[in-house]
Design a protein around this motif. Structure first.
Motif, mmCIF file in Angstrom:
data_model
loop_
_atom_site.group_PDB
_atom_site.id
_atom_site.type_symbol
_atom_site.label_atom_id
_atom_site.label_comp_id
_atom_site.label_asym_id
_atom_site.label_seq_id
_atom_site.Cartn_x
_atom_site.Cartn_y
_atom_site.Cartn_z
ATOM 1 N N VAL A 5 0.850 -1.187 0.000
ATOM 2 C CA VAL A 5 0.000 0.000 0.000
ATOM 3 C C VAL A 5 0.889 1.242 0.000
ATOM 4 O O VAL A 5 1.664 1.462 0.942
ATOM 5 C CB VAL A 5 -0.935 0.019 1.220
ATOM 6 C CG1 VAL A 5 -1.785 1.288 1.204
ATOM 7 C CG2 VAL A 5 -1.819 -1.219 1.233
ATOM 8 N N GLU A 6 0.761 2.031 -1.065
ATOM 9 C CA GLU A 6 1.547 3.255 -1.190
ATOM 10 C C GLU A 6 0.775 4.444 -0.629
ATOM 11 O O GLU A 6 -0.460 4.455 -0.620
ATOM 12 C CB GLU A 6 1.861 3.553 -2.663
ATOM 13 C CG GLU A 6 2.604 2.462 -3.387
ATOM 14 C CD GLU A 6 1.675 1.561 -4.189
ATOM 15 O OE1 GLU A 6 2.138 0.980 -5.185
ATOM 16 O OE2 GLU A 6 0.493 1.450 -3.818
ATOM 17 N N SER A 7 1.535 5.445 -0.209
ATOM 18 C CA SER A 7 0.944 6.704 0.239
ATOM 19 C C SER A 7 1.961 7.817 0.044
ATOM 20 O O SER A 7 3.149 7.550 -0.175
ATOM 21 C CB SER A 7 0.524 6.627 1.709
ATOM 22 O OG SER A 7 1.642 6.371 2.540
ATOM 23 N N GLY A 8 1.477 9.061 0.105
ATOM 24 C CA GLY A 8 2.379 10.203 0.058
ATOM 25 C C GLY A 8 2.393 10.975 -1.243
ATOM 26 O O GLY A 8 3.085 11.991 -1.349
ATOM 27 N N LEU A 20 7.347 9.411 -0.567
ATOM 28 C CA LEU A 20 6.404 8.308 -0.735
ATOM 29 C C LEU A 20 6.724 7.203 0.256
ATOM 30 O O LEU A 20 7.892 6.960 0.586
ATOM 31 C CB LEU A 20 6.476 7.747 -2.150
ATOM 32 C CG LEU A 20 6.275 8.741 -3.295
ATOM 33 C CD1 LEU A 20 6.290 7.993 -4.630
ATOM 34 C CD2 LEU A 20 4.994 9.520 -3.134
ATOM 35 N N SER A 21 5.678 6.537 0.703
ATOM 36 C CA SER A 21 5.831 5.399 1.610
ATOM 37 C C SER A 21 5.116 4.193 1.038
ATOM 38 O O SER A 21 4.091 4.332 0.365
ATOM 39 C CB SER A 21 5.243 5.715 2.989
ATOM 40 O OG SER A 21 5.895 6.811 3.594
ATOM 41 N N CYS A 22 5.638 3.024 1.319
ATOM 42 C CA CYS A 22 5.003 1.778 0.912
ATOM 43 C C CYS A 22 5.032 0.826 2.101
ATOM 44 O O CYS A 22 6.102 0.511 2.620
ATOM 45 C CB CYS A 22 5.718 1.160 -0.276
ATOM 46 S SG CYS A 22 5.117 -0.480 -0.727
ATOM 47 N N TYR A 79 10.619 3.585 1.438
ATOM 48 C CA TYR A 79 10.341 4.998 1.222
ATOM 49 C C TYR A 79 11.053 5.495 -0.027
ATOM 50 O O TYR A 79 12.068 4.949 -0.444
ATOM 51 C CB TYR A 79 10.823 5.813 2.422
ATOM 52 C CG TYR A 79 10.300 5.319 3.750
ATOM 53 C CD1 TYR A 79 11.068 4.480 4.553
ATOM 54 C CD2 TYR A 79 9.030 5.679 4.193
ATOM 55 C CE1 TYR A 79 10.583 4.016 5.769
ATOM 56 C CE2 TYR A 79 8.545 5.223 5.413
ATOM 57 C CZ TYR A 79 9.334 4.387 6.182
ATOM 58 O OH TYR A 79 8.844 3.930 7.382
ATOM 59 N N THR A 109 0.472 5.430 -6.444
ATOM 60 C CA THR A 109 0.070 6.737 -5.936
ATOM 61 C C THR A 109 0.491 7.797 -6.950
ATOM 62 O O THR A 109 1.593 7.733 -7.504
ATOM 63 C CB THR A 109 0.693 7.005 -4.544
ATOM 64 O OG1 THR A 109 0.213 8.239 -4.022
ATOM 65 C CG2 THR A 109 2.216 7.048 -4.584
#
Length: 115
Positions: A5-8, A20-22, A79, A109
């Motif tokens: 799950v990616e975010s950022g 970005l974070s995963c 990251y 993302t």
């Protein structure tokens, strides 16, 4: 099975930064490679950077000196610190996990670099 799950992602001006974070979960092998890819509209997916579980990193020439990939093995996180962003960095960024014969992808993302 491994879930990523990616975010950022988001919108940033040229010259700006994003991180970005995963988050990886599931049946994760201790020895693995994680990476960030990106895909822009109408273009092929390309490798941005990869990092082994030992911390050995590699980068695409287009991002060397601007992007840094890192990981926290205890948290199963990877990251991507992106600095000096350019409009041509605009793409969907996808997290990748590989161990032995298994490969998994995140959903991605969106990163948009525009003024």
């Amino acid at each position: 099975q491994v879930q990523l799950v990616e975010s950022g992602g988001g919108l940033v001006q040229p010259g700006g930064s994003l991180r970005l974070s995963c988050a990886a979960s599931g049946s994760i092998f201790r020895i693995n490679t994680m990476a960030w890819y990106r895909q822009a509209p109408g273009k092929q997916r390309e490798l941005v950077g990869s990092i082994t579980s030992r911390g050995s990193a590699d980068y695409a020439d287009s991002v060397k000196g601007r992007f840094t990939i890192s990981r926290d093995n205890a948290k199963n996180m990877v990251y991507l610190q992106m600095n000096s962003l350019k409009p041509e960095d605009t793409a969907v960024y996808l997290c990748y996990y590989s161990a032995y014969r298994e490969v998994y992808w995140g959903q991605g993302t969106q990163v948009t670099v525009s003024s």
